[in-house]
Design an enzyme around this catalytic site. Structure first.
Site, mmCIF file in Angstrom:
data_model
loop_
_atom_site.group_PDB
_atom_site.id
_atom_site.type_symbol
_atom_site.label_atom_id
_atom_site.label_comp_id
_atom_site.label_asym_id
_atom_site.label_seq_id
_atom_site.Cartn_x
_atom_site.Cartn_y
_atom_site.Cartn_z
ATOM 1 N N ASP A 155 -6.016 -3.517 -2.818
ATOM 2 C CA ASP A 155 -6.078 -2.062 -2.921
ATOM 3 C C ASP A 155 -4.761 -1.511 -3.433
ATOM 4 O O ASP A 155 -4.728 -0.633 -4.300
ATOM 5 C CB ASP A 155 -6.485 -1.424 -1.604
ATOM 6 C CG ASP A 155 -5.473 -1.606 -0.482
ATOM 7 O OD1 ASP A 155 -4.788 -2.651 -0.462
ATOM 8 O OD2 ASP A 155 -5.379 -0.723 0.379
ATOM 9 N N GLU A 184 0.827 -1.205 0.000
ATOM 10 C CA GLU A 184 0.000 0.000 0.000
ATOM 11 C C GLU A 184 0.860 1.254 0.000
ATOM 12 O O GLU A 184 0.608 2.208 -0.740
ATOM 13 C CB GLU A 184 -0.912 0.001 1.228
ATOM 14 C CG GLU A 184 -1.671 1.292 1.440
ATOM 15 C CD GLU A 184 -1.950 1.554 2.909
ATOM 16 O OE1 GLU A 184 -1.074 2.136 3.582
ATOM 17 O OE2 GLU A 184 -3.021 1.162 3.384
#
Length: 434
Positions: free
Chosen positions: A172, A111
Site C-alpha cells: 500500500d 506508509e
C-alpha cells in the site's frame, strides 16, 4: 501497515532532494518509453479525456463534478493548509521522517512516508515533499527507489541504533509513493519524479502481485509472507484504493496489468465484506473464494476504516462508486443508529463491539456519508471528530485519516474519474462546491 500514538512533538524543516546520476539514468530510460506510449495514446484517441495528464480546465471540471453538495466556495491557488502544517510540527522530523511519536522504538513505517508525500503534494509544499522523499529513499530504499522497494519498518533496534527493523515491503505504501511521484511529476513538471514513480510502480507489479486462480492478478500486501499455502493467499482490502490503481493505469497506459489489478481489487473490496463491513485482512483460496482471516478473527478495525474513506472519495462517475456506496450501506446505517462508527466489527456476522471509533474514524466516514447524500450525518461526524480532538491530542493515524477526509471535504483535492489527482492549488480559479 499503520502506526500512531500520541507523544512529543518534532519540528519540520525543509530540505532538498538530489537524485544520483545512475538511478536517474536508469529510470529515465524506462520512463521515456512510457512517455512515448502516452503520446501515441493521445494521437490515436484524439480525445482530451483519454489523456493521462489532466489539463487546468479538466481539473476544474473534475473538482466541481465530484464535490459534495454545499454552499461553500473553495479558493484555488496555494492556500495555506493549517492541518498539514500541524501534522508537520507534530510528526515529521527536520530531515523528513514521519515518526510514530511515543512508540518505544520511535518507529517510522513506509506508509507514513507515502501519505506525507501525498499531503505535501496536495498542499503544494514542494520543500517538504523533497525532504520526505530524500529520507525515504536513503533510509528505506538503500538509496535508490528505482532499484529497491522501500522497507516497511525503521526505528531504534535492540542496540539502541536506528536502522531498518524489517526489510519486507508494504504494497500500500509502495502504491501511494508511486502515485504521489507520478502526480508530482505532472503537477510540478519534474521529470525525475515521473521516472521514479514509473519504475517503482512497475516494481510493485513485478514483485508484489500474484496470479490467483479464479481471481486473477491480485495485489499482495508485500513481496514475502502472504502466500502461506500453495493455493492460499492473504489480502488486505484497504491496500487497494481504486482511484490510486486507476490513476496509475492512466499515467502508465503501456502496462496492461493495471486494469487487471483493478478488476481483482474490485472483487476483494466487495466479496470480503458479505455483510457490508470491510475486514482488516482476509484469505483467498484458489477457485473457492474468500474466507475470514483466522489471525485477526474476521475483524474490521484500524485497517478497514480506510476502505470506506477510499470509497467515499471516488469520483461519482467511477464505475465502482455506486457499487461500493451501496455495498457499505450497513456501515453508514450503523453510524446513523449509534452516532459514531464502530471501533471493531466481526465481519462474519456484522456484530459490533461496545466501543465506538476515535476521531479519525468519524473523519474517515465523512466522504462516504457525503457521497451517499447523508449530509447531516456527515456534519455530525465532523463535529464529533472536532470535539474528540479538543479533548486530547490526536495521534499519527487519527491525524492521517483527518487529513485525507477533511482535506477532501474542504475541496483541497479530488480524484478525477481517471484516478489522477485534481489539486486545488493547481487551478487558477475559484471552484464552487456544488
Amino acid at each position: 501497515m499503520r502506526f500512531g500514538k500520541d507523544g512529543l512533538r518534532v519540528a519540520a524543516r525543509a530540505g532538498v532532494w538530489r537524485v544520483g546520476a545512475r538511478a536517474l539514468a536508469a529510470a529515465e530510460t524506462f520512463v521515456s518509453a512510457v512517455v512515448g506510449a502516452v503520446a501515441l495514446t493521445f494521437a490515436a484517441s484524439g480525445s482530451a479525456s483519454a489523456a493521462p495528464a489532466v489539463a487546468t480546465g479538466a481539473v476544474t471540471t473534475a473538482i466541481a463534478a465530484t464535490a459534495t453538495p454545499t454552499a461553500t466556495t473553495a479558493t484555488c491557488g496555494a492556500a495555506e493548509w493549517p492541518r498539514w502544517q500541524q501534522f508537520k510540527r507534530d510528526f515529521i522530523s527536520a530531515d523528513g521522517r514521519v515518526i510514530d511519536v511515543g512508540s518505544a522504538d520511535e518507529r517510522t513505517v513506509s506508509e507514513g512516508q507515502s501519505y506525507a508525500l501525498f499531503f505535501a503534494l496536495v498542499a503544494n509544499d514542494r520543500a517538504a515533499f523533497d525532504t520526505i522523499l530524500q529520507w525515504t529513499e536513503q533510509h528505506l530504499a538503500r538509496g535508490d527507489l528505482t532499484a529497491h522497494l522501500p522497507a516497511w519498518l525503521w526505528g531504534r533496534d535492540a542496540d539502541n541504533r536506528f536502522a531498518v527493523l524489517d526489510s519486507n515491503a508494504s504494497s500500500d505504501a509502495d502504491l501511494w509513493i508511486a502515485y504521489a511521484l507520478l502526480e508530482a511529476g505532472h503537477a510540478w513538471h519534474e521529470r525525475s519524479y515521473t521516472a521514479r514513480g514509473a519504475v517503482l510502480a512497475r516494481r510493485v507489479l513485478d514483485e508484489e502481485t500474484a496470479s490467483m486462480p479464479g481471481l486473477g492478478l491480485t495485489l499482495l500486501p508485500g513481496p514475502a509472507g502472504f502466500h502461506p499455502d500453495v493455493d492460499l493467499w492473504r489480502v488486505n482490502p484497504s491496500y487497494t484504493p481504486p482511484q490510486v490503481l486507476r490513476g496509475l493505469a492512466t499515467r502508465l497506459p503501456d502496462d496492461a496489468r493495471w486494469p487487471r489489478l483493478l478488476a481483482s481489487a474490485s472483487r476483494v473490496l466487495v466479496d470480503t465484506a458479505p455483510r457490508g463491513f470491510a475486514p482488516d485482512w482476509a484469505l483467498y483460496r484458489a477457485h473457492r473464494g474468500f474466507a475470514p482471516d483466522p489471525q485477526t478473527h474476521a475483524e474490521s478495525a484500524y485497517n478497514a476504516i480506510r476502505v470506506y474513506l477510499w470509497a467515499g472519495m471516488l469520483d461519482r462517475r467511477d464505475p465502482l462508486a455506486a457499487t461500493l456506496l451501496a455495498h457499505y450501506a450497513p456501515f453508514a446505517s450503523f453510524i446513523a443508529a449509534h452516532g459514531a462508527p464502530p471501533e471493531k466489527v466481526d465481519t462474519s456476522n456484522g456484530e459490533a463491539g461496545a466501543n465506538m471509533g476515535n476521531a479519525g474514524f468519524s473523519a474517515a466516514a465523512v466522504p462516504l456519508l457525503d457521497a451517499r447524500g447523508q449530509r447531516a450525518l456527515a456534519d455530525a461526524q465532523l463535529a464529533r471528530a472536532a470535539q474528540l480532538d479538543r479533548d486530547g491530542a490526536a495521534g499519527y493515524y487519527t491525524s492521517v485519516l483527518s487529513l485525507f477526509a477533511l482535506g477532501w471535504r474542504e475541496g483541497r483535492y479530488r480524484f478525477a474519474v481517471d484516478g489522477t489527482l485534481a489539486a486545488q492549488w493547481s487551478t487558477p480559479c475559484r471552484v464552487a462546491l456544488q
